[in-house]
Design a protein around this motif. Structure first.
Motif, mmCIF file in Angstrom:
data_model
loop_
_atom_site.group_PDB
_atom_site.id
_atom_site.type_symbol
_atom_site.label_atom_id
_atom_site.label_comp_id
_atom_site.label_asym_id
_atom_site.label_seq_id
_atom_site.Cartn_x
_atom_site.Cartn_y
_atom_site.Cartn_z
ATOM 1 N N TYR A 43 57.442 21.107 28.806
ATOM 2 C CA TYR A 43 58.359 20.757 27.716
ATOM 3 C C TYR A 43 59.742 21.208 28.099
ATOM 4 C CZ TYR A 43 60.768 20.865 23.250
ATOM 5 O OH TYR A 43 61.686 20.676 22.259
ATOM 6 N N ARG B 251 52.999 24.130 28.873
ATOM 7 C CA ARG B 251 52.142 24.042 27.699
ATOM 8 C C ARG B 251 50.711 23.794 28.192
ATOM 9 N NH1 ARG B 251 56.168 25.538 25.392
ATOM 10 N NH2 ARG B 251 57.265 24.503 23.698
ATOM 11 N N GLU C 56 47.739 24.026 23.699
ATOM 12 C CA GLU C 56 49.059 24.018 23.073
ATOM 13 C C GLU C 56 49.619 22.602 22.991
ATOM 14 O OE1 GLU C 56 50.688 28.307 24.785
ATOM 15 O OE2 GLU C 56 50.738 26.498 26.020
ATOM 16 N N ALA C 57 49.114 21.751 23.851
ATOM 17 C CA ALA C 57 49.719 20.425 23.971
ATOM 18 C C ALA C 57 49.038 19.366 23.129
ATOM 19 C CB ALA C 57 49.709 19.986 25.440
ATOM 20 N N SER D 83 50.091 13.979 23.831
ATOM 21 C CA SER D 83 50.662 15.326 23.816
ATOM 22 C C SER D 83 52.181 15.280 23.674
ATOM 23 C CB SER D 83 50.269 16.088 25.083
ATOM 24 O OG SER D 83 50.986 15.585 26.176
ATOM 25 N N VAL E 197 53.890 17.745 21.073
ATOM 26 C CA VAL E 197 54.708 18.879 21.516
ATOM 27 C C VAL E 197 56.149 18.758 21.023
ATOM 28 C CG1 VAL E 197 55.727 19.948 23.569
ATOM 29 C CG2 VAL E 197 53.289 19.399 23.512
#
Ligand code: ATP
Ligand code: MG
Lengths: 387, 311
Positions: A33, A44, A48-49, A96, A100
């Motif tokens: 990111y 990420r 998290e993504a 994603s 994100v």
């Protein structure tokens, strides 16, 4: 060794694929990111993504492929598993991007990171290996290529990847992308066509007049050893001189631009075409040539009915080399204003915008790959009829 | 009638064919024999001008071959080489159609001719016409090679070691087939070999070559009874000379009047076969029958031996 049926002996490629998947899942970021196009990136991970359920599906799918890679030997199963893996990760990475990026932020950039590339690499290796082991015929390979191309087109045109930074680079220059693509393909295929038009007769001449052969091949060999950028430079001088004439200028000939790039690619293409034509003709069995002469085929009939058809697989192999080489070399043409995908690569390098570099590099690699598959199939088909 | 007049070929200083002359009667087989490098192939290839003679000429029915355009000449002369040189990318039918197509025959005529030739060579057209050369056995390839050469009814058939690549059993069969077809078509053939056995079996006349020169030209029996040089004598082999002679002579050559007991032998058979029959059944003589089956005399061991000595 006891009965091999019961010993678990994972093959090397399978284990390597599994290790790659393991690293990708546990030790590598899935996407990067960045706050804007050229800012430094932040890693990420998968969880998290992606939304939790999607992340679980992805991890589950990747682990399944790893297990298949280790324990299953049947190529068709491996092929199915790896293809499924690709089908899962490709839309996921698109997904994603939306997940994100903070809502409303149009500057932020999300690009696939090491983990995605490793997964892609692992699955592709498995697919390639399985396809090789299946020993697909030329038509089946062309079919597989079309399926891959169709899947790619679906991903691109459905908008599934629109959130990824590389497609954002594309979106801001969609027009120039297609005109550079056309330029790239024209440069590569046009110079190949010119090389075939000149090289084929030259090859026939070398074959029939052995005195000329050494001289011609020598000259072409020397050209081949000049580095591409130097050759572009060398060509700029005479073409720049030519451009001073109104007629040449009207034809679009300039010291820099597409003309020297075209000529350089053409010159590089000549040796493989000529050399393979000569070798192909040389390898037509002497008895066949003798019989053809003995039955009263004229020189022309012998060449077109017997020698060229029998030399075709070798000539096509030369054309394959040239096409793959030209698709790559055409990138360098951008350096002298010749255009093509290289334009994005060099712009990207200048702006340290890696996404822009990839926008030029990935289509180039994809084109070379497709060209290689198509021509390999053509060679095999022509071999089949001349056996 | 093919007349070869003082044909000579030189490559630089080396003479490969040296002043060779002989005539080939229509409907006969002439076999050129000699050791490797004697110039046999070169001689043969000068007949269809694959090699241009340094001097001398070849006449076909009185016409100098140099007055005929090269390709036209070759359309009129069949050519079969060792290995056959079948076109690997063409089917059997397409291979056989090569010269007829060059001559512009219509489709129907070509198709009929292909079928006729495949039949002649006991290759079922339905099965073989669409096969490719690599799908054929060596013997089948050989037959297709000869069929291709005969396709346009050539006035002359040139064969350069056409049986060289076959194993002995198939080779003997191929030689017999060639003889049968030659008798049937009354074809004129010049055949090159270095196998003396083959020369005696096939040749109406034999030309012996050594070191570029033609040493002797004549019927097989003459080579045995009057070898022109020690070289010919060595080549034909002296030990089994009488047997060779007997295998060239017909039973009718040693026909004696009178009657004998036993199964008659054919007058057209060779003395070699008759002697072998006599020895095997332990008789001194056997009756001889002509083509219609009626007995026309007898043949005896003493008669055969006398014939062998007299030659
Ligand atoms: N194009 C050529 N240039 C030079 N010499 C040649 C050429 N063709 C043939 N010769 C030589 O001529 C001689 C006779 O060759 P040729 O092929 O006629 O022999 P051959 O009797 O057919 O032998 P073989 O039984 O081995 O086939 C050989 O010594 C060969 O090396
Ligand atoms: Mg020879």
């Amino acid at each position: 060794m006891a009965s091999p049926h019961w010993t678990l002996s994972p093959d090397r490629l399978g284990s390597m694929v599994a290790v790659l998947i393991g690293i990708a899942l546990y030790a590598a970021p899935f996407v990067t990111y960045r706050a804007n196009r050229i800012a430094a990136g932040a890693a990420r991970s998968i969880f998290e993504a992606l939304p939790p359920t999607t992340a679980f599906v992805l991890v589950g799918a990747a682990l399944s492929v790893a297990i298949v890679a280790i324990f299953v030997r049947r190529s068709i199963v491996r092929l199915a598993a790896a293809s499924l893996g690709l089908v899962v990760i490709a839309p996921c990475v698109g997904l994603s991007a939306g997940f994100v990026t903070p809502a409303g932020n149009t500057f932020a950039r999300v690009s696939p990171a090491l983990g995605f590339w490793l997964l892609g690499l692992a699955f592709s290796l498995l697919v390639a290996d399985a396809l090789t082991r299946l020993r697909l015929g030329p038509w089946a390979r062309l079919g597989a290529l079309s399926i891959a191309a169709a899947a790619m087109a679906l991903l691109l045109f459905s908008g599934a990847w629109d959130g990824l930074s590389i497609l954002k680079e594309y979106a801001t220059r969609a027009d120039s992308f297609w005109s550079e693509a056309r330029r790239h393909v024209l440069l590569a295929i046009g110079s190949l066509a010119a090389a075939v038009a000149v090289g084929l007769p030259l090859g026939v001449l070398c074959h029939r007049a052995p005195r000329l052969r050494a001289a011609i091949l020598q000259v072409l060999n020397v050209i081949q050893t000049i580095p591409s950028i130097a050759l572009f430079g060398i060509l700029m001088v005479p073409l720049g001189y030519l451009a001073a004439f109104p007629l040449a200028a009207a034809l679009g000939i300039h010291g820099i631009g597409a003309a020297p790039a075209f000529v350089a690619l053409f010159l590089y293409s000549l040796l493989p075409v000529v050399a393979n034509t000569v070798v192909g003709l040389d390898h037509v069995p002497a008895t066949v040539v003798d019989a053809a002469r003995g039955m009263g085929l004229s020189n022309r009939q012998r060449l077109f009915d017997v020698e060229l058809p029998l030399a075709l697989p070798v000539i096509l192999a030369g054309i394959r080399i040239v096409l793959v080489q030209n698709l790559g070399l055409a990138t360098v043409a951008a350096l002298i204003g010749g255009g093509g995908f290289g334009t994005f690569v060099f712009q990207g390098i200048g702006q340290t915008a890696i996404d822009l570099v990839l926008l030029g590099a990935i289509p180039t690699v994809a084109l070379s790959f497709a060209a290689a598959v198509i021509l390999d199939a053509a060679i095999e088909l022509s071999n089949g009829t001349s056996q | 009638m093919i007349e070869i007049e003082r044909l000579t070929k030189r490559y630089g200083d080396t003479t490969v064919v040296d002043d060779v002359s002989f005539g080939v009667e229509e409907g006969t087989i002439t076999v050129v024999v000699g050791t490797s490098g004697a110039g046999k192939s070169t001689l043969l290839r000068m007949i269809n001008r694959l090699v241009e003679p340094t001097s001398g000429r070849v006449l076909i029915d009185g016409q100098d071959t140099r007055s005929i355009p090269e390709d036209d000449l070759r359309h009129r002369i069949g050519y079969v080489i060792q290995g056959y040189g079948l076109f690997p990318h063409r089917t059997v039918a397409q291979n056989i159609a090569t010269v007829p197509r060059l001559l512009g025959w219509d489709r129907k005529r070509i198709a009929d001719r292909i079928e006729e030739l495949l039949d002649l060579y006991q290759l079922d057209p339905a099965e073989f016409a669409t096969k490719f050369p690599h799908e054929l056995s060596g013997g089948q390839q050989q037959r297709v090679g000869v069929a291709r050469a005969l396709a346009a009814r050539p006035e002359l058939l040139l064969m350069d070691e056409p049986f060289g690549a076959l194993d002995p059993v198939i080779r003997a069969k191929a030689q017999d087939d060639l003889l049968a077809i030659q008798r049937r078509l009354r074809a004129t053939i010049v055949l090159v070999t270095h196998d003396m056995e083959e020369a005696f079996h096939l040749g109406d006349r034999i030309a012996v070559m050594d070191q570029a020169r033609l040493i002797q030209y004549g019927p097989p029996a003459e080579l045995l009874t009057r070898p022109a040089e020690a070289f010919v004598e060595r080549l034909v082999g002296t030990a089994d000379r009488p047997f060779r002679l007997l295998s060239l002579a017909k039973v009718e050559d040693a026909l004696e009047p009178g009657l004998a007991e036993g199964e008659p032998v054919a007058a057209s058979g060779t003395l070699y076969e008759a002697l072998s029959r006599l020895m095997w059944c332990g008789r001194q003589d056997l009756p001889v029958a002509d083509g219609t089956g009626s007995v026309i005399g007898r043949v005896s061991i003493t008669g055969i031996l006398a014939y062998g000595r007299s030659a």
